[in-house]
Design a protein around this motif. Sequence first.
Motif, short mmCIF file in Angstrom:
data_model
loop_
_atom_site.label_atom_id
_atom_site.label_comp_id
_atom_site.label_asym_id
_atom_site.label_seq_id
_atom_site.Cartn_x
_atom_site.Cartn_y
_atom_site.Cartn_z
N VAL A 208 0.81 -1.21 0.00
CA VAL A 208 0.00 0.00 0.00
C VAL A 208 0.85 1.27 0.00
CG1 VAL A 208 -1.69 1.32 1.33
CG2 VAL A 208 -1.92 -1.16 1.11
N LEU A 209 1.83 1.33 0.87
CA LEU A 209 2.60 2.57 1.02
C LEU A 209 3.36 2.92 -0.26
CD1 LEU A 209 3.47 4.91 2.77
CD2 LEU A 209 5.26 3.47 3.76
N GLN A 210 4.05 1.95 -0.83
CA GLN A 210 4.79 2.22 -2.07
C GLN A 210 3.84 2.62 -3.20
OE1 GLN A 210 7.54 -0.81 -3.33
NE2 GLN A 210 8.24 0.36 -5.09
N PHE A 211 2.69 1.97 -3.24
CA PHE A 211 1.75 2.29 -4.31
C PHE A 211 1.20 3.71 -4.15
CE2 PHE A 211 -2.29 2.05 -6.59
CZ PHE A 211 -1.85 1.58 -7.80
N ALA A 212 0.85 4.09 -2.93
CA ALA A 212 0.36 5.45 -2.70
C ALA A 212 1.44 6.48 -3.03
CB ALA A 212 -0.11 5.60 -1.25
N GLN A 213 2.67 6.20 -2.63
CA GLN A 213 3.77 7.12 -2.94
C GLN A 213 3.99 7.22 -4.46
OE1 GLN A 213 6.78 5.15 -0.59
NE2 GLN A 213 6.61 6.62 1.10
N THR A 214 3.89 6.09 -5.15
CA THR A 214 4.08 6.10 -6.60
C THR A 214 2.99 6.89 -7.30
OG1 THR A 214 5.20 3.95 -6.52
CG2 THR A 214 4.28 4.61 -8.63
N LEU A 215 1.74 6.67 -6.92
CA LEU A 215 0.64 7.40 -7.56
C LEU A 215 0.73 8.90 -7.29
CD1 LEU A 215 -2.57 5.20 -7.15
CD2 LEU A 215 -1.04 5.42 -9.09
N GLU A 216 1.03 9.27 -6.06
CA GLU A 216 1.13 10.70 -5.74
C GLU A 216 2.36 11.32 -6.41
OE1 GLU A 216 -1.20 12.44 -4.47
OE2 GLU A 216 -2.43 10.65 -4.10
N MET A 217 3.43 10.55 -6.58
CA MET A 217 4.58 11.06 -7.30
C MET A 217 4.23 11.30 -8.77
SD MET A 217 7.77 11.93 -6.77
CE MET A 217 7.58 13.29 -7.89
N TYR A 218 3.50 10.39 -9.35
CA TYR A 218 3.08 10.57 -10.73
C TYR A 218 2.14 11.77 -10.87
CZ TYR A 218 5.13 6.64 -13.23
OH TYR A 218 6.01 5.79 -13.86
N ARG A 219 1.29 11.97 -9.88
CA ARG A 219 0.41 13.14 -9.95
C ARG A 219 1.22 14.43 -9.94
NH1 ARG A 219 -5.22 13.24 -7.88
NH2 ARG A 219 -4.74 11.63 -6.35
N LEU A 220 2.26 14.47 -9.11
CA LEU A 220 3.13 15.65 -9.07
C LEU A 220 3.89 15.85 -10.38
CD1 LEU A 220 4.63 15.35 -5.45
CD2 LEU A 220 2.87 16.94 -6.24
N LEU A 221 4.19 14.77 -11.07
CA LEU A 221 4.91 14.86 -12.34
C LEU A 221 4.00 15.21 -13.51
CD1 LEU A 221 7.32 11.78 -12.02
CD2 LEU A 221 7.92 14.20 -11.84
N GLY A 222 2.69 15.25 -13.29
CA GLY A 222 1.78 15.68 -14.35
C GLY A 222 0.94 14.60 -14.97
N VAL A 223 0.90 13.41 -14.38
CA VAL A 223 0.07 12.32 -14.91
C VAL A 223 -1.40 12.62 -14.61
CG1 VAL A 223 -0.54 9.88 -14.62
CG2 VAL A 223 1.85 10.57 -14.85
N ASP A 224 -2.26 12.39 -15.61
CA ASP A 224 -3.69 12.67 -15.48
C ASP A 224 -4.51 11.43 -15.15
OD1 ASP A 224 -3.52 15.50 -16.60
OD2 ASP A 224 -2.71 14.33 -18.26
N ARG A 225 -4.08 10.27 -15.59
CA ARG A 225 -4.87 9.06 -15.44
C ARG A 225 -3.93 7.86 -15.29
NH1 ARG A 225 -10.03 7.26 -16.98
NH2 ARG A 225 -10.65 9.26 -16.10
N VAL A 226 -4.29 6.94 -14.40
CA VAL A 226 -3.57 5.67 -14.23
C VAL A 226 -4.57 4.54 -14.49
CG1 VAL A 226 -2.27 4.19 -12.66
CG2 VAL A 226 -1.98 6.69 -12.55
N VAL A 227 -4.26 3.68 -15.45
CA VAL A 227 -5.12 2.55 -15.78
C VAL A 227 -4.50 1.28 -15.21
CG1 VAL A 227 -6.23 1.23 -17.63
CG2 VAL A 227 -5.85 3.70 -17.91
#
Length: 460
Positions: A208-227
């Motif tokens: 859970v922790l790594q996944f939450a960190q990865t998604l939030e990192m991608y959001r900061l980098l400008g990702v709009d959608r994760v499939v």
Amino acid sequence: MMISKTRMRLGISHVCGWMDKPKRVRGKFFFLFIAILIFILCFTVRTPRTYRIIPPPHRAPKTCPLQISERSITPLNNTKHLLVSAYMDQRVNGLDVRIIGMFKRDSIQKLHCVFCCAGQLGGTTPGTILEHTDNFGFPYVTTDVMCQIPPNCNATHVSLMTQPGKVWLVDQPWLPIRNKKTNGTEKDKLQFNFTVCISNLFGNYNNVLQFAQTLEMYRLLGVDRVVIYNTSCGPDLDRLLQTYSREGFVEMVPWPIDQHLNPSRGWLFSLSGGDVHYFGQLTTLNECVYRSMDRSRYVLLNDIDEIIMPYKHNNLTSLMDVLQQQHPNTGVYLIENHIFPKKHFEPSGRFHLPQWNGVPGVNILEHIYREDPNRQSYHPHKMIVQPRLVEWTSVHEVLKTYGQQFKVPMDVCRIIHVRHPLRGSLTLEQLNEDQRLWDFEEKLIPSVDKALRRARLLPS
């Protein structure tokens, strides 16, 4: 006089009696009608439904579709094959629709495409079957069936048949045709700049922790959608994914491959056996490229524990603007994978945060030591692609493309991959210190906390 009165009374009585007869008759008919009505109602209620509805004759319907498949995996009637989705794709000359599926390699036969044309059954056209070149020895392979739309057909749905002359489509599943052309410009059609495709989630994965960190990192980098193609996961990760899905950042695609095949947990048939490579990873990667083709400018193809990280730019938009300007005809950007062994921790403990102690998973901020790749052996990449320039993809390379490919230098962009070491013999002194994630700590940590609280994995 008395006789006369008596006759008058008898006459009146006779007339009244004659006038009462219709009333009595009407009353009898009324009660008879009520009795018949009650009998019919009782018979109707007690008679099973199957006897009250006469099914229509089993013949080709004039209207369609009758049965639209809403599943992500649909068995194809009278075959051993599985269908996934259908997309408009007119990049191949003379062909219009691409149906993505998983076919059993030793059972591939001729197929015919049949179309639903604005609610009316259209004609059939021969299907062109294209097996992808990567199968890693497994019995099932990602396969495309290319179809030509008949003339004067506004195709909305498509199905496949083994025999063109017998259009028995009462039980035939129809796939909706996606990515249909619009009259808008490309800019109007593209909803997202960056989409991340992650496949496949299975087992009791609960990082859970790594996944939450990865998604939030991608959001900061400008990702709009994760499939994410989800077969199964752990209970805490499922709760986190549901919150991301509700807000629209994550698109969950159910992937019940284990209900249809014996999926392998490995990448090579000779080592792990099974029906299909790594829970159908090759199929989901290709499906995600086409799913994103008309809505996302770029697609990132990587695993759930990997972050494609720019090192000379603060976000992916700035990175790709520069790369696109330098390499205008490029559709595939290969990004080097770099391992950060999770057995080595940074010594200060500054990111060993107490609020994350009870959250399952790896804290990627604590792992800053990076392996150098072994340049003497094969070194895998992951990719950023322009989906409209991709026809087939594999895990580490694109198999068919309409553009050029470019290997991005590691000092410009590389993958942060926190996992078990790949080169386990390397000592800590032989690793490189890489603190790139720390550049985002001020925004990353509160974002992760917020996401975990929304999922009730941290106290409010």
